[in-house]
Design an enzyme around this catalytic site. Structure first.
Site: not given
Length: 265
Positions: A22, A53, A131
């Site tokens: 992402h 992911d 992230s």
């Protein structure tokens, strides 16, 4: 513009950058920089797996001699084990380190894909921008990748074994992904249900309610079947299996960690 974190990995003797899918998926231009640097270098997405992911980015040639890949801890961390989340959360330019402990280990939803896979819950804060950053154990080895947080301050990390599964697909150029039986089931804890299916006190297993037509198990498993073992592991009446070193986990975990030999040209 958006930003995220990443870290250097070794796959097949070559250096790359690992991050979240992402973080990289919608980028038209990708630039990377060292944690202690200010100069940006152009990069590109080499591999992306939306299911888990995760993504692999090119490590710019100018940085190849400046960095070393991080070492991985392939053992599952224990509950209560200390962890350190490293990355670049938004609202700041410098590297940030937060610490906490592993609070749970279970199969749960990956928000990016909706897929249910293994993840660790930690009480270290994971904010936007973290992230794709590495999560370390007390020895400085990577145990996972930061990927999502919750409103209650809990963070979630992708285990090293999920990363390694993706890295094998990248190295072998296979789009196999993570297997799923595509079945609907229920546990067999209910006393009336157990009586109906003549399950004794020692019997475990799960009751199959539906097998989807596109499932590889279609025609092999039938509604009303009781599945009692998987890969030699006994399934409890709650649908879990006991694994050495990591306690109990949903039996579907043993399915998801297999590799699908689906080669692409």
């Amino acid at each position: 513009d958006s930003s995220g974190s990443g870290f250097v990995v070794d796959i097949g003797g070559k250096k790359y950058i690992a991050t979240n899918a992402h973080v990289a998926e919608a980028a038209e231009v990708i630039k990377v920089r060292l944690a202690d640097g200010k100069k940006n270098y152009p990069s590109s997405v080499l591999w992306i797996d939306h299911e888990c992911d995760l993504a692999i980015l090119e490590l710019p040639e100018r940085l190849q001699s400046s960095v070393s890949p991080l070492k991985m801890n392939e053992q599952s961390p224990s509950l209560g084990e200390s962890v350190y989340v490293v990355g670049f959360p938004q609202m700041g330019e410098e590297i940030c380190i937060t610490n906490g402990v592993v609070s749970r280990r279970e199969l749960d939803e990956y928000v990016h894909s909706g897929r249910v896979l293994l993840q660790y819950g930690v009480d270290a804060v994971i904010n936007p921008g973290n992230s794709g950053g590495p999560v370390f154990d007390h020895s400085g080895h990577v145990i996972g990748v930061a990927f999502q947080g919750a409103n209650n301050g809990q963070g979630f990390i992708i285990p090293v074994e999920i990363y390694q599964h993706m890295a094998r697909d990248f190295a072998n150029k296979t789009k196999g992904g993570f297997p799923d039986l595509a079945i609907e089931w229920q546990n067999t804890s209910n006393r009336v249900l157990r009586k109906k299916y003549r399950l004794n006190k020692k019997s475990g297993g799960v009751l199959i309610n539906k097998v989807h037509p596109l499932s590889d198990a279609y025609g092999l498993l039938q509604p009303s079947d009781i599945v009692t073992h998987i890969n030699g592991h006994k399934i409890s009446s709650e649908g879990t299996v006991k694994l050495k070193g990591c306690g109990r986990v949903d039996f579907e975990y043993l399915v998801s960690r297999e590799n699908i030999p689906s080669h692409i040209e």
